[in-house]
Motif scaffolding. Structure first.
Motif, mmCIF file in Angstrom:
data_model
loop_
_atom_site.group_PDB
_atom_site.id
_atom_site.type_symbol
_atom_site.label_atom_id
_atom_site.label_comp_id
_atom_site.label_asym_id
_atom_site.label_seq_id
_atom_site.Cartn_x
_atom_site.Cartn_y
_atom_site.Cartn_z
ATOM 1 N N GLU A 23 0.857 -1.189 0.000
ATOM 2 C CA GLU A 23 0.000 0.000 0.000
ATOM 3 C C GLU A 23 0.892 1.237 0.000
ATOM 4 O O GLU A 23 1.804 1.352 0.820
ATOM 5 C CB GLU A 23 -0.902 0.022 1.235
ATOM 6 C CG GLU A 23 -1.787 1.247 1.292
ATOM 7 C CD GLU A 23 -2.641 1.328 2.550
ATOM 8 O OE1 GLU A 23 -3.312 2.368 2.715
ATOM 9 O OE2 GLU A 23 -2.640 0.383 3.363
ATOM 10 N N ILE A 24 0.636 2.150 -0.927
ATOM 11 C CA ILE A 24 1.315 3.444 -0.934
ATOM 12 C C ILE A 24 0.269 4.480 -0.552
ATOM 13 O O ILE A 24 -0.723 4.655 -1.256
ATOM 14 C CB ILE A 24 1.936 3.792 -2.298
ATOM 15 C CG1 ILE A 24 2.990 2.756 -2.683
ATOM 16 C CG2 ILE A 24 2.548 5.195 -2.256
ATOM 17 C CD1 ILE A 24 3.614 2.997 -4.044
ATOM 18 N N ARG A 25 0.508 5.141 0.554
ATOM 19 C CA ARG A 25 -0.436 6.127 1.071
ATOM 20 C C ARG A 25 0.186 7.517 0.912
ATOM 21 O O ARG A 25 1.317 7.742 1.335
ATOM 22 C CB ARG A 25 -0.698 5.822 2.542
ATOM 23 C CG ARG A 25 -1.890 6.527 3.116
ATOM 24 C CD ARG A 25 -2.099 6.129 4.571
ATOM 25 N NE ARG A 25 -2.470 4.713 4.686
ATOM 26 C CZ ARG A 25 -2.380 4.022 5.826
ATOM 27 N NH1 ARG A 25 -1.929 4.598 6.913
ATOM 28 N NH2 ARG A 25 -2.747 2.766 5.866
ATOM 29 N N LEU A 26 -0.553 8.429 0.292
ATOM 30 C CA LEU A 26 -0.083 9.803 0.113
ATOM 31 C C LEU A 26 -0.829 10.730 1.059
ATOM 32 O O LEU A 26 -2.054 10.651 1.166
ATOM 33 C CB LEU A 26 -0.298 10.269 -1.328
ATOM 34 C CG LEU A 26 0.423 9.488 -2.422
ATOM 35 C CD1 LEU A 26 0.097 10.064 -3.791
ATOM 36 C CD2 LEU A 26 1.917 9.454 -2.191
ATOM 37 N N ASP A 27 -0.102 11.596 1.724
ATOM 38 C CA ASP A 27 -0.674 12.621 2.595
ATOM 39 C C ASP A 27 0.031 13.922 2.226
ATOM 40 O O ASP A 27 1.039 14.286 2.844
ATOM 41 C CB ASP A 27 -0.463 12.250 4.061
ATOM 42 C CG ASP A 27 -1.069 13.275 5.010
ATOM 43 O OD1 ASP A 27 -1.937 14.064 4.565
ATOM 44 O OD2 ASP A 27 -0.663 13.292 6.190
ATOM 45 N N LEU A 28 -0.468 14.570 1.183
ATOM 46 C CA LEU A 28 0.215 15.726 0.597
ATOM 47 C C LEU A 28 -0.508 17.015 0.957
ATOM 48 O O LEU A 28 -1.701 17.157 0.681
ATOM 49 C CB LEU A 28 0.304 15.560 -0.924
ATOM 50 C CG LEU A 28 0.922 14.243 -1.411
ATOM 51 C CD1 LEU A 28 0.882 14.172 -2.928
ATOM 52 C CD2 LEU A 28 2.329 14.053 -0.872
ATOM 53 N N ASP A 29 0.212 17.942 1.547
ATOM 54 C CA ASP A 29 -0.338 19.250 1.915
ATOM 55 C C ASP A 29 -0.654 20.023 0.641
ATOM 56 O O ASP A 29 0.252 20.395 -0.109
ATOM 57 C CB ASP A 29 0.687 19.998 2.773
ATOM 58 C CG ASP A 29 0.227 21.377 3.221
ATOM 59 O OD1 ASP A 29 -0.805 21.882 2.718
ATOM 60 O OD2 ASP A 29 0.911 21.957 4.082
ATOM 61 N N ARG A 63 2.471 -8.057 9.051
ATOM 62 C CA ARG A 63 1.642 -6.864 8.864
ATOM 63 C C ARG A 63 1.598 -6.527 7.373
ATOM 64 O O ARG A 63 2.452 -6.958 6.608
ATOM 65 C CB ARG A 63 2.174 -5.686 9.672
ATOM 66 C CG ARG A 63 3.611 -5.300 9.334
ATOM 67 C CD ARG A 63 4.227 -4.447 10.449
ATOM 68 N NE ARG A 63 5.607 -4.110 10.206
ATOM 69 C CZ ARG A 63 6.645 -4.861 10.603
ATOM 70 N NH1 ARG A 63 6.453 -5.977 11.255
ATOM 71 N NH2 ARG A 63 7.880 -4.467 10.352
ATOM 72 N N LYS A 64 0.589 -5.749 6.983
ATOM 73 C CA LYS A 64 0.460 -5.341 5.577
ATOM 74 C C LYS A 64 1.572 -4.345 5.245
ATOM 75 O O LYS A 64 1.748 -3.350 5.956
ATOM 76 C CB LYS A 64 -0.906 -4.699 5.336
ATOM 77 C CG LYS A 64 -1.085 -4.262 3.888
ATOM 78 C CD LYS A 64 -2.507 -3.885 3.584
ATOM 79 C CE LYS A 64 -2.696 -3.367 2.185
ATOM 80 N NZ LYS A 64 -2.112 -4.087 1.114
ATOM 81 N N PRO A 65 2.323 -4.581 4.180
ATOM 82 C CA PRO A 65 3.390 -3.646 3.790
ATOM 83 C C PRO A 65 2.819 -2.267 3.445
ATOM 84 O O PRO A 65 1.858 -2.163 2.678
ATOM 85 C CB PRO A 65 4.010 -4.288 2.554
ATOM 86 C CG PRO A 65 3.578 -5.716 2.576
ATOM 87 C CD PRO A 65 2.259 -5.734 3.278
ATOM 88 N N LEU A 66 3.412 -1.235 4.021
ATOM 89 C CA LEU A 66 2.917 0.128 3.844
ATOM 90 C C LEU A 66 4.086 1.085 3.630
ATOM 91 O O LEU A 66 5.078 1.045 4.352
ATOM 92 C CB LEU A 66 2.133 0.560 5.087
ATOM 93 C CG LEU A 66 1.723 2.044 5.157
ATOM 94 C CD1 LEU A 66 0.696 2.384 4.075
ATOM 95 C CD2 LEU A 66 1.166 2.372 6.546
ATOM 96 N N ILE A 67 3.919 1.952 2.635
ATOM 97 C CA ILE A 67 4.828 3.081 2.406
ATOM 98 C C ILE A 67 3.961 4.326 2.425
ATOM 99 O O ILE A 67 2.927 4.374 1.761
ATOM 100 C CB ILE A 67 5.555 2.960 1.045
ATOM 101 C CG1 ILE A 67 6.421 1.698 1.004
ATOM 102 C CG2 ILE A 67 6.397 4.218 0.783
ATOM 103 C CD1 ILE A 67 6.989 1.389 -0.369
ATOM 104 N N GLN A 68 4.380 5.305 3.199
ATOM 105 C CA GLN A 68 3.633 6.562 3.258
ATOM 106 C C GLN A 68 4.545 7.701 2.824
ATOM 107 O O GLN A 68 5.696 7.790 3.255
ATOM 108 C CB GLN A 68 3.099 6.831 4.661
ATOM 109 C CG GLN A 68 2.320 8.137 4.712
ATOM 110 C CD GLN A 68 1.356 8.200 5.865
ATOM 111 O OE1 GLN A 68 0.826 7.197 6.304
ATOM 112 N NE2 GLN A 68 1.121 9.405 6.350
ATOM 113 N N VAL A 69 4.006 8.564 1.963
ATOM 114 C CA VAL A 69 4.719 9.758 1.514
ATOM 115 C C VAL A 69 3.889 10.968 1.950
ATOM 116 O O VAL A 69 2.712 11.063 1.604
ATOM 117 C CB VAL A 69 4.926 9.768 -0.015
ATOM 118 C CG1 VAL A 69 5.740 10.990 -0.435
ATOM 119 C CG2 VAL A 69 5.595 8.471 -0.488
#
Length: 160
Positions: A23-29, A63-69
């Motif tokens: 999962e690639i999760r983006l949290d971009l201002d 756990r589920k693999p996660l990358i957050q940017v």
């Protein structure tokens, strides 16, 4: 437009087999001002950081693999953080992580230039790169790119 570069890079990276099941999760201002820099070089930094994270999460099975940017304004800088919940690094590895040709990857999986190159590119943009990691829990790479002078005196107002 750093957020645009990150979004495009993440969409491109979704085709990399190392990211299958990650999962690639983006949290971009969305309020970020433009940065002064060389777009292709900044894309290369984001790609390298995502590839490192993909490699770090490849062997986890509890756990589920996660990358957050994430992006946001932090003082007089734009901060970009790439974090993962992968294998993390030991304190010894962390000390050498940005040295050229230093790698924790198996033979044939990396040559130890990725973080060294990222560090050099960000330094050339008058920024800094920090690494925080806990073995067995994950890694967070923090990239700080200075806001343009026209935004530095207004950074407090932009974050309010």
């Amino acid at each position: 437009d750093l957020n645009n570069l990150i979004g495009k890079t993440c969409r491109l990276m979704r085709h990399d087999k190392r990211l299958s099941g990650v999962e690639i999760r983006l949290d971009l201002d969305q309020q970020l001002p433009a940065v002064t820099g060389i777009g292709d070089h900044l894309v290369q930094v984001i790609m390298n950081l995502i590839i490192n994270s993909a490699d770090a999460v490849s062997d986890i099975d509890d756990r589920k693999p996660l990358i957050q940017v994430s992006t946001w304004i932090n003082g007089d800088n734009i901060q970009v953080t790439v974090s993962d919940n992968g294998c993390g690094m030991s304190s010894d590895d962390l000390e050498h992580a940005t040295e050229a040709f230093y790698t924790t990857k198996a033979m044939g999986k990396g040559n130890g230039l990725g973080l060294s190159l990222c560090h050099s590119i960000i330094s050339a943009h008058n920024g800094t790169l920090n690494i925080e990691s806990t073995q067995g829990e994950g890694t967070e790479i923090q990239v700080f790119i200075p806001l343009g002078e026209e935004y530095q005196t207004h950074a407090v107002a932009l974050t309010s």
